[in-house]
Write a protein that holds these residues in place. Structure first.
Motif, PDB file in Angstrom:
ATOM      1  N   PHE A 243      72.288  36.401  28.491  1.00  0.00           N
ATOM      2  CA  PHE A 243      71.826  35.751  29.722  1.00  0.00           C
ATOM      3  C   PHE A 243      70.303  35.823  29.824  1.00  0.00           C
ATOM      4  O   PHE A 243      69.691  36.844  29.512  1.00  0.00           O
ATOM      5  CB  PHE A 243      72.464  36.385  30.972  1.00  0.00           C
ATOM      6  CG  PHE A 243      72.059  37.823  31.231  1.00  0.00           C
ATOM      7  CD1 PHE A 243      71.017  38.119  32.105  1.00  0.00           C
ATOM      8  CD2 PHE A 243      72.721  38.875  30.618  1.00  0.00           C
ATOM      9  CE1 PHE A 243      70.649  39.429  32.357  1.00  0.00           C
ATOM     10  CE2 PHE A 243      72.356  40.187  30.860  1.00  0.00           C
ATOM     11  CZ  PHE A 243      71.325  40.468  31.733  1.00  0.00           C
ATOM     12  N   ALA A 247      73.408  31.780  31.611  1.00  0.00           N
ATOM     13  CA  ALA A 247      74.278  32.609  30.776  1.00  0.00           C
ATOM     14  C   ALA A 247      74.858  31.765  29.657  1.00  0.00           C
ATOM     15  O   ALA A 247      75.094  30.560  29.824  1.00  0.00           O
ATOM     16  CB  ALA A 247      75.395  33.219  31.608  1.00  0.00           C
ATOM     17  N   ASP A 277      75.050  35.429  36.812  1.00  0.00           N
ATOM     18  CA  ASP A 277      75.794  34.495  35.969  1.00  0.00           C
ATOM     19  C   ASP A 277      76.254  35.163  34.683  1.00  0.00           C
ATOM     20  O   ASP A 277      77.320  34.844  34.144  1.00  0.00           O
ATOM     21  CB  ASP A 277      74.929  33.274  35.658  1.00  0.00           C
ATOM     22  CG  ASP A 277      74.943  32.254  36.796  1.00  0.00           C
ATOM     23  OD1 ASP A 277      75.630  32.518  37.807  1.00  0.00           O
ATOM     24  OD2 ASP A 277      74.273  31.211  36.667  1.00  0.00           O
ATOM     25  N   GLY A 278      75.429  36.087  34.172  1.00  0.00           N
ATOM     26  CA  GLY A 278      75.837  36.820  32.971  1.00  0.00           C
ATOM     27  C   GLY A 278      77.121  37.599  33.213  1.00  0.00           C
ATOM     28  O   GLY A 278      78.055  37.564  32.405  1.00  0.00           O
TER      29      GLY A 278
END
Length: 661
Positions: A243, A247, A277-278
């Motif tokens: 990320f 990501a 988001d990762g």
């Protein structure tokens, strides 16, 4: 009448004890004071000495009974009958002191004498160094007990259920800060040193997890510690997500290590830090797996990009701060969602990473939500979800990934290595140490008996030694296990618990030996046994690990037995005040401590502490009364006060009284 200088009786003349003799030449009967030890000649045919036949004492021997008359000598001749035997008079003279040249005490009958069934090995031990005997037999007894214990241990072993494999997502921060070298703000996209080091360390994670999984499988052979070319993850699965501003899934869950390594090699720098988001992408990769699921997050900073990425260019510091606050909030929300779905988070923090914030992300203080776990149909053996933060620095990234692997698949210790409950483990450990103590106790008792020429082990001694050894061993084993369990996270405290347990074993066995070794001080025997147990335990721990479980335990048990046996024998000889030296021959001398408990010497091996062939069943008893050493001649029914150096022949042994200076 016997063809040698025969014995009539013993009688009193005033305060003197008179011994009666008969000359074998002229049959003349006469009496002499009992204390006269010079060569005795017949007063009628004085030219001929009254001597004994070959193989007997060099002087006539007084009978072990008294005449019924105080003054009348007993007559004897060719046709004279044997004088009558009567009990001792009611009034006895003052106890005399014995001469240093005491008489021989032998059996007065011609019937065969009882003998101690000493084996050839026992004859070899007779008169040998007692400390060495106790050390050798202690080691041998403990070793035999340990072999029996290993048979029991392996026979009752219940292997643990095969552990559920792991599904791990490696979540790697590839923001631009991972390309800053040497603490500068310059980003080197061609040679991002920090990112390259992370990639090398991450590629070692898979092999390490495989090795730990091998060790968790009962009977499995572990993978070589240096082998990083394995392509099989041992039923584990790994996904790779990176990320930056966004990501990216570099590799879906796979069991092929080469594909994992290839995905890691393909990671490159990619802008900001969108940690939310990762985490979301990593969760999506592993949330459907029925394996034990973990996200291993590596980052060097704080979230700067909110969930969904950036829609506009940041134009002011105020907007930047607002976005960073939102990014942190999004990250914490996503991390909480991971835990609700039964996914644990382990964070590796370096550089400017906010450790306190990452502890919130990892949920260091979190616990599994049982209701949520059931609703999400999570695997029933999922561990609690409290996470972990591993701080690290440049150069130590590989160690940090290794620590993460150990946290995911910790080595099993103690009862975790079996399917046993704590109570069953306690029982098994207690029985194992009971067998150890059984062998040790019986070996030391047998050593004491063989040392003084007695029967190797009577039924009474065997039963007492067995019961006492089993009880001592079980108590010591249970104590050690109870001290071991609370310190499962501290190897040092675990070892301390074992040492205490073995010291208890040594103390109880040492105290038990005081019942079988004449005048062995109980408290000193207990202290010596405890010291031997502690020393033996230290050696046990030193060998049990490096030499493997079974062989190491056997060797450690032998050292433990030797240490306890040596210390008990050393304590016995170091603190004695008076003792007997029993000589069976020029090189066969044994020592027996004197004290309040009388030491009996005679041909009855069951009733006597020292066996003497050819002597009455119980010939003499030695003891200490106050400050005096006393010798009770049982047959003559008299007690003498003797001094150090007093020596007398009892059957086939010579007894010498000794005392410390």
């Amino acid at each position: 009448m016997r063809p040698v200088a025969s014995i009539g009786a013993v009688h009193y003349k005033g305060s003197l004890i008179m011994a009666d003799y008969s000359c074998p030449s002229c049959s003349h009967a006469f009496s002499v004071p009992d204390w006269l030890k010079a060569e005795i000649k017949c007063p009628k045919c004085a030219a001929k000495a009254v001597s004994a036949a070959p193989g007997t004492s060099t002087a006539p021997q007084p009978i072990a009974t008294r005449s019924d008359s105080k003054d009348r000598p007993t007559t004897a001749g060719p046709s004279a009958p044997t004088p009558p035997i009567a009990t001792a008079p009611a009034a006895r003279p003052e106890v005399p002191r014995a001469s240093l040249d005491a008489p021989t005490i032998a059996a007065t009958t011609t019937t065969s004498q009882p003998t101690a069934p000493t084996a050839p090995f026992g004859k070899w031990l007779l008169g040998r160094n007692k400390i060495a005997i106790f050390g050798i037999l202690g080691a041998l007894g403990c070793l035999i007990g340990a072999i029996l214990g290993e048979i029991y241990w392996q026979g009752t072993y219940v292997p643990p259920p095969a552990p559920t494999p792991d599904a791990v997502c490696l979540l790697i921060d590839c923001s631009d800060s991972m390309g800053m070298n040497d603490g500068t703000a310059i980003i080197d996209r061609n040679q991002p040193r920090k990112l390259n080091e992370v990639k090398r360390a991450a590629k070692l994670f898979g092999p390490q997890l495989s090795r730990l999984s091998d060790k968790a499988q009962p009977g499995a052979k572990p993978t070589s510690e240096t082998n990083t070319s394995e392509t099989d993850l041992k039923n584990n699965r790994i996904a790779v997500v990176s990320f930056g501003t966004l990501a990216n899934t570099a590799r879906h869950l796979t069991g092929d290590l080469s594909m994992v390594e290839s995905a890691i090699d393909g990671i490159s720098l990619a802008g900001g830090t969108n940690m939310s988001d990762g985490l979301r992408t990593a969760l999506e990769e592993i949330q459907e797996s029925k394996l034990i699921r973990t996200i291993v997050l590596f980052t060097d900073g704080q979230p700067t990009v909110p969930a969904g990425g950036l829609t506009n260019v940041v134009s002011s510091d105020e907007e930047r701060l607002r976005l960073e606050a939102r990014a942190k909030s999004d990250t914490l929300a996503t991390a909480e969602d991971c835990r609700k779905k039964g996914v644990r988070i382990i964070a590796i923090a370096t550089g400017d990473a906010d450790v306190a914030f990452l502890k919130e992300v990892a949920g260091v203080n979190a616990r599994r939500d049982e209701d949520a776990r059931k609703k999400e149909d999570v695997a029933t053996n999922q561990p609690d979800l409290a996470g972990l933060v591993i701080p690290t620095t440049d150069g130590d990234f590989a160690k940090s990934f290794e620590k993460a692997a150990q946290e995911i698949r910790p080595p099993m210790i103690g009862s975790q290595a079996t399917a046993d409950s704590q109570s069953r483990t306690l029982l098994r450990v207690g029985i194992w140490t009971a067998l150890l103590a059984l062998g040790l106790s019986l070996a030391l008792i047998a050593g004491q008996n063989l040392y003084v020429g007695r029967t190797i082990l009577s039924a009474t001694e065997g039963s007492k030694g067995a019961l006492g050894g089993i009880a001592a061993g079980f108590v010591a084993g249970a104590a050690g296990q109870l001290l071991f369990v609370p310190f499962g996270e501290s190897p040092t405290l675990q070892d301390a618990g074992r040492i205490i347990g073995w010291a208890v074993l040594g103390a109880l066995v040492g105290r038990g030996m005081a019942f079988f070794v004449p005048n062995l001080a109980p408290r000193r025997a207990l202290a010596g046994g405890a010291a031997g147990g502690a020393i033996g335990a230290i050696c046990f721990l030193a060998f049990a690990g490096p030499l493997g479980d079974t062989f190491g335990r056997l060797l450690g048990a032998a050292i433990l037995g030797a240490a306890i046996g040596l210390l008990v024998a050393i304590i016995e000889s170091a603190f004695r005040k008076a003792w007997l030296e029993i000589s069976y021959g020029p090189k066969e001398i044994v020592t027996v401590n004197l004290g309040d408990l009388p030491v009996a010497i005679g041909s009855d091996s069951k009733a006597c502490a020292v066996f003497a062939m050819g002597a009455p069943a119980i010939a003499v008893r030695y003891s200490i009364a106050g400050a005096e050493i006393q010798c009770e001649e049982v047959a003559a029914e008299r007690t003498l006060t003797v001094r150090p150096g007093d020596q007398r022949k009892v059957g086939n042994v010579t007894v010498t009284v000794c005392a410390a200076k």
